[in-house]
Scaffold this motif. Sequence first.
Motif, PDB file in Angstrom:
ATOM      1  N   SER A   7      28.503  26.833  43.301  1.00  0.00           N
ATOM      2  CA  SER A   7      27.127  26.761  43.808  1.00  0.00           C
ATOM      3  C   SER A   7      26.179  27.336  42.755  1.00  0.00           C
ATOM      4  O   SER A   7      26.602  28.024  41.824  1.00  0.00           O
ATOM      5  CB  SER A   7      26.997  27.564  45.104  1.00  0.00           C
ATOM      6  OG  SER A   7      27.105  28.951  44.827  1.00  0.00           O
ATOM      7  N   TRP A   8      24.875  27.100  42.951  1.00  0.00           N
ATOM      8  CA  TRP A   8      23.876  27.682  42.055  1.00  0.00           C
ATOM      9  C   TRP A   8      23.975  29.204  42.068  1.00  0.00           C
ATOM     10  O   TRP A   8      23.871  29.857  41.026  1.00  0.00           O
ATOM     11  CB  TRP A   8      22.463  27.250  42.452  1.00  0.00           C
ATOM     12  CG  TRP A   8      22.085  25.894  41.938  1.00  0.00           C
ATOM     13  CD1 TRP A   8      21.850  24.773  42.687  1.00  0.00           C
ATOM     14  CD2 TRP A   8      21.882  25.495  40.573  1.00  0.00           C
ATOM     15  NE1 TRP A   8      21.525  23.713  41.873  1.00  0.00           N
ATOM     16  CE2 TRP A   8      21.535  24.131  40.570  1.00  0.00           C
ATOM     17  CE3 TRP A   8      21.974  26.165  39.358  1.00  0.00           C
ATOM     18  CZ2 TRP A   8      21.269  23.422  39.400  1.00  0.00           C
ATOM     19  CZ3 TRP A   8      21.713  25.463  38.186  1.00  0.00           C
ATOM     20  CH2 TRP A   8      21.365  24.112  38.221  1.00  0.00           C
ATOM     21  N   GLU A   9      24.159  29.784  43.237  1.00  0.00           N
ATOM     22  CA  GLU A   9      24.250  31.242  43.351  1.00  0.00           C
ATOM     23  C   GLU A   9      25.437  31.779  42.552  1.00  0.00           C
ATOM     24  O   GLU A   9      25.321  32.764  41.816  1.00  0.00           O
ATOM     25  CB  GLU A   9      24.355  31.647  44.822  1.00  0.00           C
ATOM     26  CG  GLU A   9      24.313  33.132  45.047  1.00  0.00           C
ATOM     27  CD  GLU A   9      24.310  33.497  46.526  1.00  0.00           C
ATOM     28  OE1 GLU A   9      24.775  34.613  46.827  1.00  0.00           O
ATOM     29  OE2 GLU A   9      23.857  32.698  47.363  1.00  0.00           O
ATOM     30  N   GLU A  10      26.594  31.136  42.698  1.00  0.00           N
ATOM     31  CA  GLU A  10      27.781  31.545  41.953  1.00  0.00           C
ATOM     32  C   GLU A  10      27.573  31.355  40.450  1.00  0.00           C
ATOM     33  O   GLU A  10      27.960  32.210  39.642  1.00  0.00           O
ATOM     34  CB  GLU A  10      28.994  30.722  42.396  1.00  0.00           C
ATOM     35  CG  GLU A  10      29.444  30.994  43.807  1.00  0.00           C
ATOM     36  CD  GLU A  10      30.428  29.961  44.318  1.00  0.00           C
ATOM     37  OE1 GLU A  10      31.370  30.373  45.027  1.00  0.00           O
ATOM     38  OE2 GLU A  10      30.267  28.754  44.022  1.00  0.00           O
ATOM     39  N   TYR A  11      26.951  30.244  40.087  1.00  0.00           N
ATOM     40  CA  TYR A  11      26.691  29.923  38.682  1.00  0.00           C
ATOM     41  C   TYR A  11      25.840  31.015  38.028  1.00  0.00           C
ATOM     42  O   TYR A  11      26.179  31.541  36.970  1.00  0.00           O
ATOM     43  CB  TYR A  11      26.000  28.560  38.617  1.00  0.00           C
ATOM     44  CG  TYR A  11      25.712  28.032  37.238  1.00  0.00           C
ATOM     45  CD1 TYR A  11      26.728  27.476  36.465  1.00  0.00           C
ATOM     46  CD2 TYR A  11      24.432  28.072  36.718  1.00  0.00           C
ATOM     47  CE1 TYR A  11      26.460  26.975  35.205  1.00  0.00           C
ATOM     48  CE2 TYR A  11      24.156  27.561  35.454  1.00  0.00           C
ATOM     49  CZ  TYR A  11      25.172  27.017  34.710  1.00  0.00           C
ATOM     50  OH  TYR A  11      24.905  26.521  33.459  1.00  0.00           O
ATOM     51  N   HIS A  12      24.743  31.383  38.681  1.00  0.00           N
ATOM     52  CA  HIS A  12      23.865  32.415  38.128  1.00  0.00           C
ATOM     53  C   HIS A  12      24.552  33.787  38.102  1.00  0.00           C
ATOM     54  O   HIS A  12      24.357  34.566  37.161  1.00  0.00           O
ATOM     55  CB  HIS A  12      22.545  32.460  38.896  1.00  0.00           C
ATOM     56  CG  HIS A  12      21.685  31.272  38.600  1.00  0.00           C
ATOM     57  ND1 HIS A  12      21.237  30.423  39.574  1.00  0.00           N
ATOM     58  CD2 HIS A  12      21.217  30.779  37.429  1.00  0.00           C
ATOM     59  CE1 HIS A  12      20.530  29.469  39.022  1.00  0.00           C
ATOM     60  NE2 HIS A  12      20.498  29.651  37.723  1.00  0.00           N
ATOM     61  N   ALA A  13      25.352  34.081  39.107  1.00  0.00           N
ATOM     62  CA  ALA A  13      26.082  35.353  39.130  1.00  0.00           C
ATOM     63  C   ALA A  13      27.065  35.429  37.959  1.00  0.00           C
ATOM     64  O   ALA A  13      27.234  36.496  37.346  1.00  0.00           O
ATOM     65  CB  ALA A  13      26.815  35.524  40.461  1.00  0.00           C
ATOM     66  N   LYS A  14      27.696  34.314  37.631  1.00  0.00           N
ATOM     67  CA  LYS A  14      28.634  34.289  36.505  1.00  0.00           C
ATOM     68  C   LYS A  14      27.909  34.516  35.183  1.00  0.00           C
ATOM     69  O   LYS A  14      28.420  35.195  34.294  1.00  0.00           O
ATOM     70  CB  LYS A  14      29.437  32.995  36.491  1.00  0.00           C
ATOM     71  CG  LYS A  14      30.438  32.922  37.620  1.00  0.00           C
ATOM     72  CD  LYS A  14      31.350  31.748  37.516  1.00  0.00           C
ATOM     73  CE  LYS A  14      32.259  31.670  38.730  1.00  0.00           C
ATOM     74  NZ  LYS A  14      33.054  32.871  38.963  1.00  0.00           N
ATOM     75  N   ILE A  15      26.711  33.957  35.046  1.00  0.00           N
ATOM     76  CA  ILE A  15      25.927  34.188  33.832  1.00  0.00           C
ATOM     77  C   ILE A  15      25.581  35.670  33.708  1.00  0.00           C
ATOM     78  O   ILE A  15      25.676  36.255  32.622  1.00  0.00           O
ATOM     79  CB  ILE A  15      24.655  33.310  33.809  1.00  0.00           C
ATOM     80  CG1 ILE A  15      25.049  31.825  33.716  1.00  0.00           C
ATOM     81  CG2 ILE A  15      23.742  33.698  32.642  1.00  0.00           C
ATOM     82  CD1 ILE A  15      23.897  30.855  33.902  1.00  0.00           C
ATOM     83  N   TRP A 148      39.227  20.933  37.471  1.00  0.00           N
ATOM     84  CA  TRP A 148      37.989  20.279  37.066  1.00  0.00           C
ATOM     85  C   TRP A 148      36.866  21.065  37.728  1.00  0.00           C
ATOM     86  O   TRP A 148      36.886  21.303  38.930  1.00  0.00           O
ATOM     87  CB  TRP A 148      37.933  18.818  37.505  1.00  0.00           C
ATOM     88  CG  TRP A 148      36.675  18.190  36.978  1.00  0.00           C
ATOM     89  CD1 TRP A 148      35.501  18.030  37.637  1.00  0.00           C
ATOM     90  CD2 TRP A 148      36.450  17.737  35.655  1.00  0.00           C
ATOM     91  NE1 TRP A 148      34.543  17.489  36.812  1.00  0.00           N
ATOM     92  CE2 TRP A 148      35.103  17.295  35.572  1.00  0.00           C
ATOM     93  CE3 TRP A 148      37.240  17.647  34.510  1.00  0.00           C
ATOM     94  CZ2 TRP A 148      34.549  16.769  34.411  1.00  0.00           C
ATOM     95  CZ3 TRP A 148      36.686  17.126  33.355  1.00  0.00           C
ATOM     96  CH2 TRP A 148      35.356  16.700  33.330  1.00  0.00           C
ATOM     97  N   ILE A 149      35.882  21.496  36.939  1.00  0.00           N
ATOM     98  CA  ILE A 149      34.808  22.340  37.458  1.00  0.00           C
ATOM     99  C   ILE A 149      33.606  21.469  37.806  1.00  0.00           C
ATOM    100  O   ILE A 149      33.083  20.753  36.953  1.00  0.00           O
ATOM    101  CB  ILE A 149      34.403  23.414  36.428  1.00  0.00           C
ATOM    102  CG1 ILE A 149      35.632  24.254  36.063  1.00  0.00           C
ATOM    103  CG2 ILE A 149      33.286  24.295  36.978  1.00  0.00           C
ATOM    104  CD1 ILE A 149      35.447  25.114  34.831  1.00  0.00           C
ATOM    105  N   HIS A 150      33.192  21.547  39.063  1.00  0.00           N
ATOM    106  CA  HIS A 150      32.010  20.821  39.539  1.00  0.00           C
ATOM    107  C   HIS A 150      30.846  21.805  39.554  1.00  0.00           C
ATOM    108  O   HIS A 150      30.762  22.665  40.429  1.00  0.00           O
ATOM    109  CB  HIS A 150      32.261  20.257  40.947  1.00  0.00           C
ATOM    110  CG  HIS A 150      33.371  19.269  40.992  1.00  0.00           C
ATOM    111  ND1 HIS A 150      33.184  17.931  40.753  1.00  0.00           N
ATOM    112  CD2 HIS A 150      34.705  19.442  41.209  1.00  0.00           C
ATOM    113  CE1 HIS A 150      34.343  17.295  40.853  1.00  0.00           C
ATOM    114  NE2 HIS A 150      35.282  18.188  41.124  1.00  0.00           N
ATOM    115  N   GLN A 151      29.980  21.671  38.553  1.00  0.00           N
ATOM    116  CA  GLN A 151      28.853  22.578  38.423  1.00  0.00           C
ATOM    117  C   GLN A 151      27.675  22.087  39.269  1.00  0.00           C
ATOM    118  O   GLN A 151      27.561  20.906  39.555  1.00  0.00           O
ATOM    119  CB  GLN A 151      28.485  22.721  36.950  1.00  0.00           C
ATOM    120  CG  GLN A 151      29.663  23.309  36.160  1.00  0.00           C
ATOM    121  CD  GLN A 151      29.335  23.590  34.726  1.00  0.00           C
ATOM    122  OE1 GLN A 151      28.344  24.237  34.436  1.00  0.00           O
ATOM    123  NE2 GLN A 151      30.176  23.120  33.826  1.00  0.00           N
TER     124      GLN A 151
END
Length: 164
Positions: A7-15, A148-151
């Motif tokens: 998710s966007w939330e997970e994506y930003h947290a990883k950054i 496979w990563i679905h961003q």
Amino acid sequence: MSDLYVSWEEYHAKIEDLAAQIYQSQWEFDQILCLARGGLRIGDLLSRIYNKPLAILSTSSYGGKDFQERGKLTIAHNITMTTDTLGKRILLVDDLVDSGVTLARILEWLKEHEEFAITEVRSAVLWFKACSVAKPDYYVDFLADNPWIHQPFEKYEKMQLSDL
């Protein structure tokens, strides 16, 4: 191969996790060089967090159905940057290391361009897959099962302008 949905939330947290990991290493760098397209968002946010200039090198290796077919790596002829030089120490940023071919080839490409006068490059990604032939210096998640990563931005790859 399994699938990993982000998710966007997970994506930003990883950054943010990646930024913290780099900070904790106490390594100082002059500029961020992101690989477009996958590293653009990450490079942009790290550039803002660290208040460092952002340079962009466009690369492409995926195409086909849903952009899931790995093909020949294409590297742009030039780096886009707002500074006169890249600096001596570069943080190379991408979204993931899958096969590792892109990371390995870009590191070679930078060495071949002696005009940049780079003394050290470290790499940073969100995801590092076990199948990779190259290991990044910094990564958030090691993926042993090579999913496979679905961003979260992938929906735009399938969207038509008429869908808006």
